[in-house]
Design a protein around this motif. Structure first.
Motif, PDB file in Angstrom:
ATOM      1  N   ILE A   1      -5.262   1.389   7.977  1.00 40.27           N
ATOM      2  CA  ILE A   1      -3.876   1.829   7.877  1.00 40.27           C
ATOM      3  C   ILE A   1      -3.441   1.835   6.409  1.00 40.27           C
ATOM      4  CG2 ILE A   1      -3.441   0.734  10.105  1.00 40.27           C
ATOM      5  CD1 ILE A   1      -1.492  -1.122   8.446  1.00 40.27           C
ATOM      6  N   HIS A   2      -2.304   2.448   6.166  1.00 38.95           N
ATOM      7  CA  HIS A   2      -1.773   2.515   4.808  1.00 38.95           C
ATOM      8  C   HIS A   2      -0.443   1.784   4.717  1.00 38.95           C
ATOM      9  CE1 HIS A   2      -4.538   6.060   4.818  1.00 38.95           C
ATOM     10  NE2 HIS A   2      -4.933   5.397   3.750  1.00 38.95           N
ATOM     11  N   PHE A   3      -0.251   1.180   3.567  1.00 33.10           N
ATOM     12  CA  PHE A   3       0.974   0.413   3.341  1.00 33.10           C
ATOM     13  C   PHE A   3       1.667   0.904   2.087  1.00 33.10           C
ATOM     14  CE2 PHE A   3       3.595  -3.024   1.836  1.00 33.10           C
ATOM     15  CZ  PHE A   3       4.123  -3.572   2.990  1.00 33.10           C
ATOM     16  N   VAL A   4       2.933   1.243   2.202  1.00 34.75           N
ATOM     17  CA  VAL A   4       3.706   1.698   1.050  1.00 34.75           C
ATOM     18  C   VAL A   4       4.758   0.646   0.726  1.00 34.75           C
ATOM     19  CG1 VAL A   4       5.241   3.477   0.138  1.00 34.75           C
ATOM     20  CG2 VAL A   4       3.437   4.097   1.741  1.00 34.75           C
ATOM     21  N   CYS A   5       4.693   0.118  -0.480  1.00 35.21           N
ATOM     22  CA  CYS A   5       5.679  -0.859  -0.912  1.00 35.21           C
ATOM     23  C   CYS A   5       6.862  -0.122  -1.520  1.00 35.21           C
ATOM     24  CB  CYS A   5       5.092  -1.815  -1.942  1.00 35.21           C
ATOM     25  SG  CYS A   5       6.316  -2.982  -2.577  1.00 35.21           S
TER      26      CYS A   5
ATOM     27  N   VAL B   1      -1.580   5.627  10.552  1.00 34.46           N
ATOM     28  CA  VAL B   1      -0.497   4.649  10.552  1.00 34.46           C
ATOM     29  C   VAL B   1      -0.080   4.363   9.116  1.00 34.46           C
ATOM     30  CG1 VAL B   1       0.205   2.312  11.143  1.00 34.46           C
ATOM     31  CG2 VAL B   1      -1.306   3.582  12.676  1.00 34.46           C
ATOM     32  N   VAL B   2       1.188   4.535   8.841  1.00 35.78           N
ATOM     33  CA  VAL B   2       1.722   4.189   7.529  1.00 35.78           C
ATOM     34  C   VAL B   2       2.853   3.190   7.723  1.00 35.78           C
ATOM     35  CG1 VAL B   2       2.791   5.019   5.412  1.00 35.78           C
ATOM     36  CG2 VAL B   2       1.174   6.468   6.630  1.00 35.78           C
ATOM     37  N   VAL B   3       2.665   2.012   7.145  1.00 36.03           N
ATOM     38  CA  VAL B   3       3.676   0.969   7.247  1.00 36.03           C
ATOM     39  C   VAL B   3       4.396   0.888   5.915  1.00 36.03           C
ATOM     40  CG1 VAL B   3       4.084  -1.483   7.634  1.00 36.03           C
ATOM     41  CG2 VAL B   3       2.218  -0.326   8.826  1.00 36.03           C
ATOM     42  N   ASP B   4       5.712   0.762   5.941  1.00 31.88           N
ATOM     43  CA  ASP B   4       6.331   0.468   4.662  1.00 31.88           C
ATOM     44  C   ASP B   4       7.124  -0.820   4.698  1.00 31.88           C
ATOM     45  OD1 ASP B   4       8.583   2.683   5.645  1.00 31.88           O
ATOM     46  OD2 ASP B   4       9.383   1.005   4.476  1.00 31.88           O
ATOM     47  N   GLY B   5       7.216  -1.431   3.525  1.00 41.36           N
ATOM     48  CA  GLY B   5       7.870  -2.722   3.407  1.00 41.36           C
ATOM     49  C   GLY B   5       7.612  -3.277   2.030  1.00 41.36           C
ATOM     50  N   ILE B   6       7.422  -4.591   1.935  1.00 39.48           N
ATOM     51  CA  ILE B   6       7.203  -5.230   0.637  1.00 39.48           C
ATOM     52  C   ILE B   6       5.771  -5.758   0.579  1.00 39.48           C
ATOM     53  CG2 ILE B   6       8.010  -7.020  -0.943  1.00 39.48           C
ATOM     54  CD1 ILE B   6      10.199  -5.103  -0.387  1.00 39.48           C
ATOM     55  N   CYS B   7       5.079  -5.426  -0.496  1.00 44.40           N
ATOM     56  CA  CYS B   7       3.687  -5.860  -0.612  1.00 44.40           C
ATOM     57  C   CYS B   7       3.601  -7.281  -1.141  1.00 44.40           C
ATOM     58  CB  CYS B   7       2.902  -4.910  -1.508  1.00 44.40           C
ATOM     59  SG  CYS B   7       3.223  -5.123  -3.266  1.00 44.40           S
TER      60      CYS B   7
ATOM     61  N   ASN C   1       3.928   1.404  -4.736  1.00 45.61           N
ATOM     62  CA  ASN C   1       2.490   1.622  -4.619  1.00 45.61           C
ATOM     63  C   ASN C   1       2.069   1.826  -3.173  1.00 45.61           C
ATOM     64  OD1 ASN C   1       1.678   1.556  -7.260  1.00 45.61           O
ATOM     65  ND2 ASN C   1       1.422  -0.667  -7.308  1.00 45.61           N
ATOM     66  N   THR C   2       0.988   2.522  -3.021  1.00 49.31           N
ATOM     67  CA  THR C   2       0.419   2.710  -1.688  1.00 49.31           C
ATOM     68  C   THR C   2      -0.943   2.046  -1.626  1.00 49.31           C
ATOM     69  OG1 THR C   2       1.514   4.839  -1.466  1.00 49.31           O
ATOM     70  CG2 THR C   2      -0.311   4.416   0.006  1.00 49.31           C
ATOM     71  N   TYR C   3      -1.159   1.244  -0.599  1.00 53.30           N
ATOM     72  CA  TYR C   3      -2.416   0.527  -0.470  1.00 53.30           C
ATOM     73  C   TYR C   3      -3.148   0.925   0.797  1.00 53.30           C
ATOM     74  CZ  TYR C   3       0.013  -2.524  -3.756  1.00 53.30           C
ATOM     75  OH  TYR C   3       0.706  -3.005  -4.831  1.00 53.30           O
ATOM     76  N   CYS C   4      -4.472   0.971   0.709  1.00 51.65           N
ATOM     77  CA  CYS C   4      -5.273   1.069   1.912  1.00 51.65           C
ATOM     78  C   CYS C   4      -5.550  -0.350   2.389  1.00 51.65           C
ATOM     79  CB  CYS C   4      -6.607   1.765   1.622  1.00 51.65           C
ATOM     80  SG  CYS C   4      -6.430   3.469   1.118  1.00 51.65           S
ATOM     81  N   LEU C   5      -5.102  -0.680   3.563  1.00 50.50           N
ATOM     82  CA  LEU C   5      -5.429  -2.000   4.113  1.00 50.50           C
ATOM     83  C   LEU C   5      -6.688  -1.847   4.959  1.00 50.50           C
ATOM     84  CD1 LEU C   5      -1.883  -3.334   5.086  1.00 50.50           C
ATOM     85  CD2 LEU C   5      -3.128  -3.533   2.930  1.00 50.50           C
ATOM     86  N   ASP C   6      -7.806  -2.022   4.269  1.00 49.46           N
ATOM     87  CA  ASP C   6      -9.078  -1.679   4.903  1.00 49.46           C
ATOM     88  C   ASP C   6      -9.410  -2.571   6.093  1.00 49.46           C
ATOM     89  OD1 ASP C   6     -10.033   0.500   3.191  1.00 49.46           O
ATOM     90  OD2 ASP C   6      -9.962  -1.017   1.615  1.00 49.46           O
ATOM     91  N   ASP C   7      -8.791  -3.743   6.119  1.00 47.01           N
ATOM     92  CA  ASP C   7      -9.122  -4.667   7.197  1.00 47.01           C
ATOM     93  C   ASP C   7      -8.245  -4.496   8.422  1.00 47.01           C
ATOM     94  OD1 ASP C   7     -11.031  -5.678   5.535  1.00 47.01           O
ATOM     95  OD2 ASP C   7      -9.670  -7.180   4.674  1.00 47.01           O
ATOM     96  N   VAL C   8      -7.215  -3.696   8.278  1.00 46.97           N
ATOM     97  CA  VAL C   8      -6.326  -3.500   9.427  1.00 46.97           C
ATOM     98  C   VAL C   8      -6.692  -2.191  10.107  1.00 46.97           C
ATOM     99  CG1 VAL C   8      -3.951  -3.332  10.202  1.00 46.97           C
ATOM    100  CG2 VAL C   8      -4.495  -4.708   8.193  1.00 46.97           C
ATOM    101  N   VAL C   9      -7.163  -2.326  11.322  1.00 48.73           N
ATOM    102  CA  VAL C   9      -7.669  -1.167  12.045  1.00 48.73           C
ATOM    103  C   VAL C   9      -6.533  -0.495  12.803  1.00 48.73           C
ATOM    104  CG1 VAL C   9      -9.175  -0.488  13.952  1.00 48.73           C
ATOM    105  CG2 VAL C   9      -9.994  -2.085  12.209  1.00 48.73           C
TER     106      VAL C   9
END
Lengths: 146, 146
Positions: A102-106, A136-142, A111-119
DNA sequence: TTAAAAAAGCAACATAGTTGCAAATGAAAA
DNA sequence: TTTTCATTTGCAACTATGTTGCTTTTTTAA
């Protein structure tokens, strides 16, 4: 031993390009450097800014397209209109990106991160729909911004 | 009774605009019509094409922006560079879109649907990350195209 | 009906993305 | 190494997309 490290990164880049039957050129090396030097994803604009002094705009577009086609990088969907790219962790077969992270946008550091461990989760769809790929794109605080 | 139906839709549109403190103008009515006449989401380009003969390009941009600000429509993230919009089912408070449904993109008919009954799953994030909003976009074949 | 506020249209501009073609560069063989 | 051929780059021109300021028109509410 920074010299050693940079040699390693050079080798890594050369290998990556060779494995994908791409010739080793300055612009490709430069752009791969950008990706390898940092964790997150890069917006097209960032890449152009950071590689654009040395290379033509058109070259940046074509290089990124080539990398996507070869499965070296993948695009990340966004709701605003900025395309973001990130390195594929495992090699994706040409054009077939089968990463399932999944991807995470702070929205603090943007920044946008690939959360490689979250399936990506299984999604149960209504009758008649068949899924091929789930984003899946989650946004919040990194973790760096809290 | 098509006349009756169209009167109803007019009332619906007028009510929607009034409730959001927006004056009732031709372009707003036209664009809301487009959304109400169909199931899926609309790309900006589609809206411009279908409303653009009567209205200026700029008006389309401003109208869509207004609707997003008021929570009448929401944007859907895409990996290509086309912004897509869809009606919010429940009224979202101004600017706060708290829909929790997922989106489905059919790559046969290329339509985007809001699957209002499919709720976004809980995502377990690594330590340090805090989620605020989760977007899920599934692509595959929709029920009309199989 | 009319006056104030809001929205639309227009023009000009800024940014983003594409295409064709000539020049430069890289890969591979002589 | 040098030469050759295919690939890639840069350039120029173009299309598409998005934005801003200002004037005119439309809407609302008195």
């Amino acid at each position: 031993m920074p010299k050693q490290a940079s040699v390693n990164i050079e080798n890594k880049i050369a290998g990556l390009l060779k494995r994908n039957n791409l010739s080793i050129t300055d612009s490709r090396k430069k752009i791969l450097h950008l990706f390898l030097e940092q964790t997150g994803a890069l917006a097209h604009g960032d890449i152009e800014k950071r590689a654009g002094e040395k290379f033509d705009r058109v070259t940046v577009y074509r290089t990124l397209q080539t990398f996507v086609d070869k499965g070296i990088i993948h695009t990340i969907p966004t709701a605003d209109n900025s395309i973001r790219y990130a390195l594929c962790k495992d090699e994706c077969a040409g054009g077939h990106h089968h990463d399932h992270h999944i991807h995470f946008v702070c929205h603090k550091c943007n920044n946008t991160y690939c959360l490689d461990d979250v399936v990506t989760p299984e999604i149960k769809l209504p009758k008649g729909y068949s899924a091929e790929h789930v984003e899946v794109v989650v946004d919040g605080i990194c973790k760096n911004c809290r």
